[in-house]
Design a protein around this motif. Structure first.
Motif, PDB file in Angstrom:
ATOM      1  N   GLY A 700       0.794  -1.228   0.000  1.00  0.00           N
ATOM      2  CA  GLY A 700       0.000   0.000   0.000  1.00  0.00           C
ATOM      3  C   GLY A 700       0.816   1.261   0.000  1.00  0.00           C
ATOM      4  O   GLY A 700       0.364   2.287   0.507  1.00  0.00           O
ATOM      5  N   ARG A 701       1.986   1.225  -0.623  1.00  0.00           N
ATOM      6  CA  ARG A 701       2.869   2.376  -0.545  1.00  0.00           C
ATOM      7  C   ARG A 701       2.301   3.638  -1.203  1.00  0.00           C
ATOM      8  O   ARG A 701       2.318   4.693  -0.610  1.00  0.00           O
ATOM      9  CB  ARG A 701       4.201   1.987  -1.165  1.00  0.00           C
ATOM     10  CG  ARG A 701       5.217   3.071  -1.208  1.00  0.00           C
ATOM     11  CD  ARG A 701       6.510   2.470  -1.728  1.00  0.00           C
ATOM     12  NE  ARG A 701       7.583   3.416  -1.711  1.00  0.00           N
ATOM     13  CZ  ARG A 701       7.939   4.130  -2.773  1.00  0.00           C
ATOM     14  NH1 ARG A 701       7.285   4.005  -3.888  1.00  0.00           N
ATOM     15  NH2 ARG A 701       8.955   4.959  -2.684  1.00  0.00           N
ATOM     16  N   SER A 788       1.304  -8.562  -2.926  1.00  0.00           N
ATOM     17  CA  SER A 788       0.220  -7.572  -2.827  1.00  0.00           C
ATOM     18  C   SER A 788      -0.955  -7.880  -3.729  1.00  0.00           C
ATOM     19  O   SER A 788      -1.992  -7.247  -3.633  1.00  0.00           O
ATOM     20  CB  SER A 788       0.628  -6.174  -3.232  1.00  0.00           C
ATOM     21  OG  SER A 788       1.845  -5.863  -2.963  1.00  0.00           O
TER      22      SER A 788
HETATM   23  O1  MOO Z   1       1.620  -0.867  -2.298  1.00  0.00           O
HETATM   24 MO1  MOO Z   1       2.034  -2.168  -3.201  1.00  0.00          MO
HETATM   25  O2  MOO Z   1       0.974  -3.018  -2.482  1.00  0.00           O
HETATM   26  O3  MOO Z   1       2.964  -2.542  -1.768  1.00  0.00           O
HETATM   27  O4  MOO Z   1       2.044  -3.750  -3.891  1.00  0.00           O
END
Ligand code: MOO
Ligand SMILES: Nc1nc2c(c(=O)[nH]1)N[C@H]1C(S)=C(S)[C@@H](COP(=O)(O)OP(=O)(O)OC[C@H]3O[C@@H](n4cnc5c(N)ncnc54)[C@H](O)[C@@H]3O)O[C@H]1N2
Ligand SMILES: [Mg+2]
Length: 825
Positions: A700-701, A788
């Protein structure tokens, strides 16, 4: 080439500033072997070992500049020796150390920097200098730039002797006795001819490429390619894992991509391609050292190896014909530092090689649930197409023209980095979101039942006492506490009965009691109830009570639960089933609740298809809208599902504007990263107020947050698990606060972790887990593969294991915090 942050950064310096007196004044760096200048050989060998390169030359600068590395000249005039070159390089270098090498010794070992650095660190010295077993080789040295003032002072005194300057500092000598060839330099035309004869380069190598290609090996890897510039990739595995099968599967695919391929296989045994009686066999038998068998269609070379040692890959590569080698595939040579694909089948029962082999860049496996570190690409062993594609892309990267003039690629932080200083911490991101919210929705009067799950707009004040009369908590006998038995049993006369809702109208005096049922009002004069089980029948119309009773027992006081005028439920409280009962117990028919939030969402992506449609190659069903629907349902909001919007700026703009007009909050998924179809940030910046953040979390970066008209906007990343994690961590608390709820705090529980959870400090990680109670304690296991995009482990899990920013790998037995999914508890 990128360096690990912990290793000091090094500039390689090719010292080409000498006079070349013994070579008739020729510039030695430009002397040629097989038509290729020495400096080109050295650049090939040096480039994989250092972060940057400088060429120190006092003439022919333009020719050296063709190699696209900075060319620097001595400040002291008149060729004052290598120390003058050192000083010029130390002044120009942007790194902690310089690694100096002379321009006239072309066979630089692939691990020169590594050996010098190891010696320096082992001996805690300031300078490390190569030693060939007999004597010091002072121009092959690793020197910290911080010694520049010392060197300048030394030179200012007129001193030029390198050994004398070294003697002023702590010096370590690094052993190079096993590769003394690297110190063979060219001082005479005869030596030049000798070296040319001993470095039998294939003519097709000798192109004098200004910027050499080359297998990109990890920095300081031992036993590299000695500067040979060909795209070389190896396959390594335990025997029985299928290296050869993999290669035979990918070769036709690579051929189909138009490549000429060379395969090198290392055999451990006697090699016999020939058979007794054949002409070639007889020539060998007769003593020929090398036999070449040639025809119009094919040629073969058989050469007797004169030494008993195993051949080095570098020796073998010299025989490769570049016309057949757009790519060289290597099977074997597992200790040679070339990039490798590891083949791994858990069924073979052997450990993984990559943890002990930093040259492995990819893992081809038939167990795609394996977790691999970010720097290793995981490939499905059963998908030869994608393995071939990986190799092709790797090769393209190797061959990409270098435009940067330094040897270092300046990488930008990405989700592959555990620590990215430009990312916000999770706490900071949360508080920035929360600071931007106010409960906006107006209040509505709702009948009691409809208030379930809604948030109260105002506090509820009790109109009455609960219970509203003093009553019995037990079926038994009511009596006066000042009339309880003293030291002995006593008999009491039963003067009447009291039922719930049907009070006893008389008054109870001494020696008397009233038969009373649970919930019945206490008769006048009584204040204590004895349970019927603690009495015994006496004479007709009497009961007997023993000792040990307490005044006031078994009586519920009026207002004991809720006093009239007190706050029953505060504003901002979400009405639950118990609250409904409390409100009903007060006779309240309707309450003011905050209007449910309207939340609109859509998915973005050309590859997305809705359920019912058929999937073409590369397409996926849109699952993010279902995850969002499910999680929003739990929050009692009004849901506006706007479907899928294509990766097209005009369509996205229209959809965003429509959604913003219809909803309080707008959520999108996808299109917030750095890809070429990632438009969300740009459009929002144009249409509304947007913050784009990189948050130090995984997954979720990337997250976009802001406002569009009156609506609050969250642009969630596209990866399905990233959507759910960012929703739970940021959107859910924000929606709850916006909906007026004031008392939301996720419930975090401590649990003993039973799995090993790999992690590097630097970002908060959320791993999917399964928490359960075992022997009275909460224990949690990892729920499976944590990619992810991997929804199955999200669905299998019942919690997120929260690994705070500075946590490193969690070992079994460590205590971790878990956030149980609202839908699991
Ligand atoms: O935000 Mo990404 O999810 O780390 O794949
Ligand atoms: N060069 C870099 N690339 C990426 C980085 C990075 O730091 N540097 N970060 C990665 C991370 S982390 C994430 S998360 C994603 C975020 O990507 P986007 O928000 O731009 O999302 P998309 O590119 O549109 O999609 C990513 C991925 O998810 C699938 N997807 C998208 N929407 C749906 C849906 N509704 N249902 C199912 N699957 C969906 C999509 O097909 C992609 O596979 O960026 C990384 N890249
Ligand atoms: Mg993207």
């Amino acid at each position: 080439m990128t360096q690990a942050h912990s290793t000091p950064r090094i500039t390689g310096v090719i010292l080409a500033g000498g006079r070349g007196s013994r070579m008739g004044g020729q510039d030695k760096g430009l002397l040629e072997l097989h038509g290729r200048p020495l400096v080109a050989y050295l650049l090939d060998a040096l480039q994989p070992q250092v972060d940057a390169i400088l060429i120190n030359a006092n003439r022919n600068q333009a020719r050296y500049q063709q190699y696209h590395y900075p060319v620097i000249s001595d400040e002291l005039s008149d060729y004052q020796g290598p120390l003058a070159g050192f000083a010029a390089a130390m002044q120009a270098a942007q790194t902690d150390y310089i690694l100096t090498i002379p321009c006239d010794a072309p066979e630089l070992a692939a691990d020169t920097a590594a050996r010098l650095l190891t010696a320096l660190q082992d001996e805690q010295a300031e300078i490390a200098v190569a030693h060939d077993g007999e004597r010091l080789q002072p121009v092959h040295a690793l020197i910290p730039v911080s010694l520049l003032p010392s060197l300048q002072a030394f030179l200012a005194k007129g001193d030029r002797k390198i050994d004398l300057w070294y003697s002023q500092h702590r010096m370590a000598s690094a052993d190079f006795s096993d590769c003394r060839r690297m110190f063979r330099n060219i001082n005479t035309p005869q030596q030049q001819a000798e070296l040319a004869a001993e470095i039998p380069l294939n003519p097709s190598f000798a192109k004098g490429d200004a910027i050499p290609l080359g297998a990109s090996v990890p920095p300081f890897a031992k036993g590299g390619l000695g500067g040979i510039s060909l795209p070389v990739i190896g396959v390594c595995a335990w025997s029985g894992s299928g290296k050869t099968t993999l290669l035979t599967d990918v070769i036709p695919r690579l051929k189909a991509a138009g490549l000429n391929l060379t395969v090198i296989k290392h055999g451990h045994h006697q090699i016999e391609l020939d058979s007794p009686g054949k002409d070639t066999y007889r020539f060998r038998e007769a003593g020929a050292d090398q036999v070449l068998l040639v025809s119009r269609k094919r040629m073969a070379m058989m050469q007797e190896c004169k030494t008993q040692r195993e051949p080095e890959l570098v020796d073998v590569l010299r025989f490769v014909n570049r016309d057949c080698a757009d790519l060289v595939l290597v099977e074997g040579f597992k200790h040679t530092a070339i990039p490798k694909i590891e083949v791994h089948r858990p069924s073979v029962g052997k450990p993984l090689l990559y943890p002990n082999d930093s040259t492995v860049i990819a893992l081809a496996t038939d167990d795609m649930t394996l977790d691999v570190p970010a720097h290793i690409t995981k490939l499905d062993l059963n998908q030869s197409d994608s393995i071939a594609e990986f190799i092709l892309q790797w090769r393209t990267r190797q061959l990409a023209p270098v435009t940067n003039t330094s040897a270092t690629i300046h990488t930008a932080p990405s989700c592959a980095d555990a620590r990215d200083p430009s990312s916000l911490s999770i706490t900071e991101a949360r508080s920035r979101i929360m600071a931007n919210l106010q409960a906006v929705a107006p209040a509505l009067k709702r009948p009691l039942r409809d208030a379930l799950g809604q948030v109260l707009a105002h506090a509820v004040i009790s109109p009455l006492n609960v219970p509203n009369h003093v009553n019995s908590a037990m079926d038994g006998y009511a009596l006066r506490s000042d009339d309880l038995p003293g030291d002995d049993c006593r008999a009491y006369r039963v003067i009447g009965k009291a039922f719930a809702g049907q009070a006893f109208s008389g008054e109870c005096g001494k020696g008397e009691c009233v038969r009373i049922m649970t919930g019945a009002s206490m008769p006048v004069g009584t204040d204590t109830v004895v349970m019927q089980e603690h009495t015994e029948a006496g004479a007709e119309g009497y009961i007997r009570i023993g000792t040990g009773h307490r005044a006031g027992q078994n009586v519920r006081q009026a207002g004991e639960d809720i006093a009239q005028g007190s706050t029953v439920l505060p504003a901002g409280h979400r009405v639950n089933p118990a609250d409904l009962a409390v409100l009903a117990s007060l006779g309240i028919a309707e309450v003011s609740v905050i209007r449910p939030l309207r939340v609109a969402f859509f998915s973005t992506g050309d590859e997305l298809r809705s359920i019912g449609e058929t999937l073409a190659e590369g397409q996926v069903y849109d699952s993010n809208r279902y995850a969002l629907y499910g999680m929003l349902q739990q929050l009692n909001v009004e849901i506006l599902d706007m479907g899928v919007v294509r990766d097209d700026p005009a369509s996205l703009e229209t959809a965003l504007q429509q959604a913003a007009a219809a909803a309080d909050v707008l959520l999108t998924s996808g299109g917030v990263s750095v890809g070429e179809a990632d438009y969300i940030k740009g459009i929002l910046a144009k249409l509304g107020q947007i913050n784009f953040w990189k948050i130090a979390i995984k997954p979720g970066r990337p997250l976009a947050f802001g406002t569009l008209g009156k609506a609050l906007f969250f642009g969630l990343p596209g990866n399905p698990v990233a959507v759910m994690v960012t929703f739970l961590q940021f959107v859910q608390p924000a929606l709850l606060k916006l909906a007026g709820e004031t008392d939301y705090e996720p419930l975090l529980l401590d649990a003993i972790c039973q799995s090993r959870l790999k992690k590097q400090p630097g970002r908060t990680e959320f791993q999917r887990g399964i928490v359960r109670r075992e022997a009275g304690k909460l224990v949690v296991d990892k729920a499976g593969y944590q990619g992810s995009g991997v929804l199955s482990s999200m669905s299998k899990g019942n919690c997120l294991i929260i690994l705070p920013e500075e946590t490193a790998t969690v070992e079994p037995g460590d205590v971790v915090q878990v956030q149980v999914f609202g839908w699991s508890g």
